[in-house]
Design a protein around this motif. Sequence first.
Motif, PDB file in Angstrom:
ATOM      1  N   UNK A  37       0.879  -1.003   0.151  1.00 16.72           N
ATOM      2  CA  UNK A  37      -0.056   0.070   0.063  1.00 16.72           C
ATOM      3  C   UNK A  37       0.705   1.359   0.041  1.00 16.72           C
ATOM      4  N   UNK A  38       2.092   1.166   0.804  1.00 12.04           N
ATOM      5  CA  UNK A  38       2.970   2.222   0.821  1.00 12.04           C
ATOM      6  C   UNK A  38       4.421   1.706   0.518  1.00 12.04           C
ATOM      7  N   UNK A  39       5.354   2.664   0.213  1.00  9.46           N
ATOM      8  CA  UNK A  39       6.551   2.144  -0.112  1.00  9.46           C
ATOM      9  C   UNK A  39       7.582   3.402   0.175  1.00  9.46           C
ATOM     10  N   UNK A  40       8.688   2.877   0.635  1.00  9.33           N
ATOM     11  CA  UNK A  40       9.918   3.737   0.896  1.00  9.33           C
ATOM     12  C   UNK A  40      11.028   3.478   0.053  1.00  9.33           C
ATOM     13  N   UNK A  56      21.020  -4.555   0.053  1.00 12.05           N
ATOM     14  CA  UNK A  56      21.608  -4.630   1.323  1.00 12.05           C
ATOM     15  C   UNK A  56      21.536  -3.783   2.375  1.00 12.05           C
ATOM     16  N   UNK A  57      21.192  -2.453   2.124  1.00 12.96           N
ATOM     17  CA  UNK A  57      20.906  -1.455   2.965  1.00 12.96           C
ATOM     18  C   UNK A  57      19.715  -1.503   3.574  1.00 12.96           C
ATOM     19  N   UNK A  58      18.653  -1.884   2.506  1.00 11.48           N
ATOM     20  CA  UNK A  58      17.128  -2.176   2.905  1.00 11.48           C
ATOM     21  C   UNK A  58      17.192  -3.327   4.077  1.00 11.48           C
ATOM     22  N   UNK A  59      18.212  -4.318   3.835  1.00 10.74           N
ATOM     23  CA  UNK A  59      18.151  -5.488   4.791  1.00 10.74           C
ATOM     24  C   UNK A  59      18.564  -5.067   5.912  1.00 10.74           C
ATOM     25  N   UNK A  60      19.627  -4.151   6.193  1.00 14.60           N
ATOM     26  CA  UNK A  60      19.828  -3.389   7.555  1.00 14.60           C
ATOM     27  C   UNK A  60      18.743  -2.736   8.173  1.00 14.60           C
ATOM     28  N   UNK A  61      18.115  -1.970   7.296  1.00 10.80           N
ATOM     29  CA  UNK A  61      17.038  -1.245   8.043  1.00 10.80           C
ATOM     30  C   UNK A  61      15.791  -1.962   8.714  1.00 10.80           C
ATOM     31  N   UNK A  74       7.382  -5.357   6.647  1.00 11.59           N
ATOM     32  CA  UNK A  74       7.758  -4.672   5.394  1.00 11.59           C
ATOM     33  C   UNK A  74       8.622  -5.959   4.517  1.00 11.59           C
ATOM     34  N   UNK A  75       8.452  -5.699   3.133  1.00 10.57           N
ATOM     35  CA  UNK A  75       9.221  -6.481   2.225  1.00 10.57           C
ATOM     36  C   UNK A  75      10.109  -5.794   1.282  1.00 10.57           C
ATOM     37  N   UNK A  81      13.063  -1.266  -2.811  1.00 11.33           N
ATOM     38  CA  UNK A  81      12.059  -0.546  -1.954  1.00 11.33           C
ATOM     39  C   UNK A  81      11.634  -1.369  -0.986  1.00 11.33           C
ATOM     40  N   UNK A  82      11.181  -0.620   0.247  1.00 11.03           N
ATOM     41  CA  UNK A  82      10.520  -1.346   1.346  1.00 11.03           C
ATOM     42  C   UNK A  82       9.002  -1.266   1.157  1.00 11.03           C
TER      43      UNK A  82
END
Length: 566
Positions: A37-40, A56-61, A74-75, A81-82
């Motif tokens: 529904x939303x993304x970052x 990789x950064x997304x996986x750290x966040x 979140x995926x 994208x998250x």
Amino acid sequence: MTVREILRGRMRAALEAAGLDPARADISVAADTRFGDYQSNAAMVLAKERKSNPRQLAAEILPQLDVDGISAPPEIAGAGFLNFRLDPEFLAARLAELSADPRLGIATAVRPLRIVIDFSSPNVAKPMHVGHIRSTILGDCLARVARFLGHVVVTDNHIGDWGTQFGKVIYGWKHFRDEPALARDPISELVRLYREVNRIEESDESVKRAAREELVKLQARDPENLAIWKKAVELSWSAFEKLYAMLDVRFDERLGESAYNDALAPLCDDLARRGIAGTSEGALCVFFPEIPDLAERPLIVRKSDGGFLYATTDLATIDYRVARWNPDAIWYVVGAPQALHFRQIFAAASRIGISANLAHIAFGSILGEDRKIMKTRSGENVGLAEVLDEAVARAGRLLVDRGLPPDEAGATARVIGLGAVKYAELSQNRLTDYVFSWDKLLAMEGNTAPYLMNAYVRIRSIFRKAGAEADPLAPVTVAEPAERALAIKLVQYAETVPGVVEDFRPNLLANYLYELANTFHSFYEACPVLKAEPATRASRLLLCDLTARTLAHGLSLLGIACPDRM
Ligand code: ARG
């Protein structure tokens, strides 16, 4: 707080916990709702800055993100994208809140601003043409939204009531005035006088001289000419007022150009004394050597013959507004051809030391169906009055065709016709030229006012059939995909409205309402309401009610009313 703000807050906290810059916590509505529904895109932006791998950064966040009770975990998708998918219980709770909130979730501004909006501003003795309609409708909508958001708004109609046209109008008034015509349609008669003198002047130098003398006498405050001028202004204004009443547009002030006559000479003296303006070939000008594209375009504030200009009046107007209202911002809703004028005015104002935020809210042209600037068959600009009358007449025929009794059709035709003209304007990106097409603007399908009104009317008829209003306290369930899609649209209303004044883009709201109506249609096709089990029925009625309220509210911010039946 809106859903987007809540998610942004969580994202900020997560970035901080991961040792990353929290200012990058951007959240937007998902581009493709299949994935969320939303993304970052925070991870992608941050990765670019630090030249690392976004996924990789997304996986750290991700492990730092606490969205419990709001969204499913979140995926990570695509390039990094998250994606967030809201919990049905969270959505249901938001809907219950919205249902109890007359503001439908829209907060008032944390820091209310004082805003002067200069719009409509037609010229006396000239017909208000379809170009002015854009300014009137856009300006009115921006004023409505800004006020609803809690800003303190002053609307000022800066009418063109002082100019060289009055020499000709006064000469014509004295020699060819037709009293009955003046009483019937003052603007047309004033324009006729102006054109008549213009025409005769071409072959008769003596008339040209005489008209110029009338202007000089007016400027010298000759009592007779001043009285004629005043009469012409009042006659024009009363005709303008009829249009404003029809359009439901109101002004707090009507400080036309003439209101500043006495301020022009002292202003110029002051500019000269302070060294802000200098003389060039006898004219007093403000120069902008430091602004590349204005370096060759000084602003003339006093001509070599001592005459003042449109620009001089605009500078005096800014002075006055600042002294009287101390505004944070002044918005000018004026066509794009005046862009250079406003750049010069704003540059000069900043020299004078004006700190208010000055914004030119420009717009393009309205084109006829031949894609040329809209004109009547005889080549004149199309008058606003004719456009509005025709809109109402056409809407009336449409309603009679739909079988509405003629007595009811009359009042409803006004609502639909005027709403359709306004919506055609507000649903466009203001900067692009748009083609004015009666068939398109009154169509029952597509992004039109009648389509949105029809969605509202259909919901009202559901309640008529139900014989009761929705129970605002009924527990809401968001189970079916179509219910979910509608629920998400509804919570996004509060995220949409502030964007209208941030970017001066009413079309963001119009497009939102169009999507809401579409989403409602899909919901209504997929989910029976009146025939559902009692608990589901009550929940769905609440969704229907919120949809109708949001449609009507959104349209009212656009300055458009809703009929009960059509
Ligand atoms: N009367 C002008 C016109 O019709 C518009 C005035 C806009 N406002 C201003 N402060 N210049 O072109």
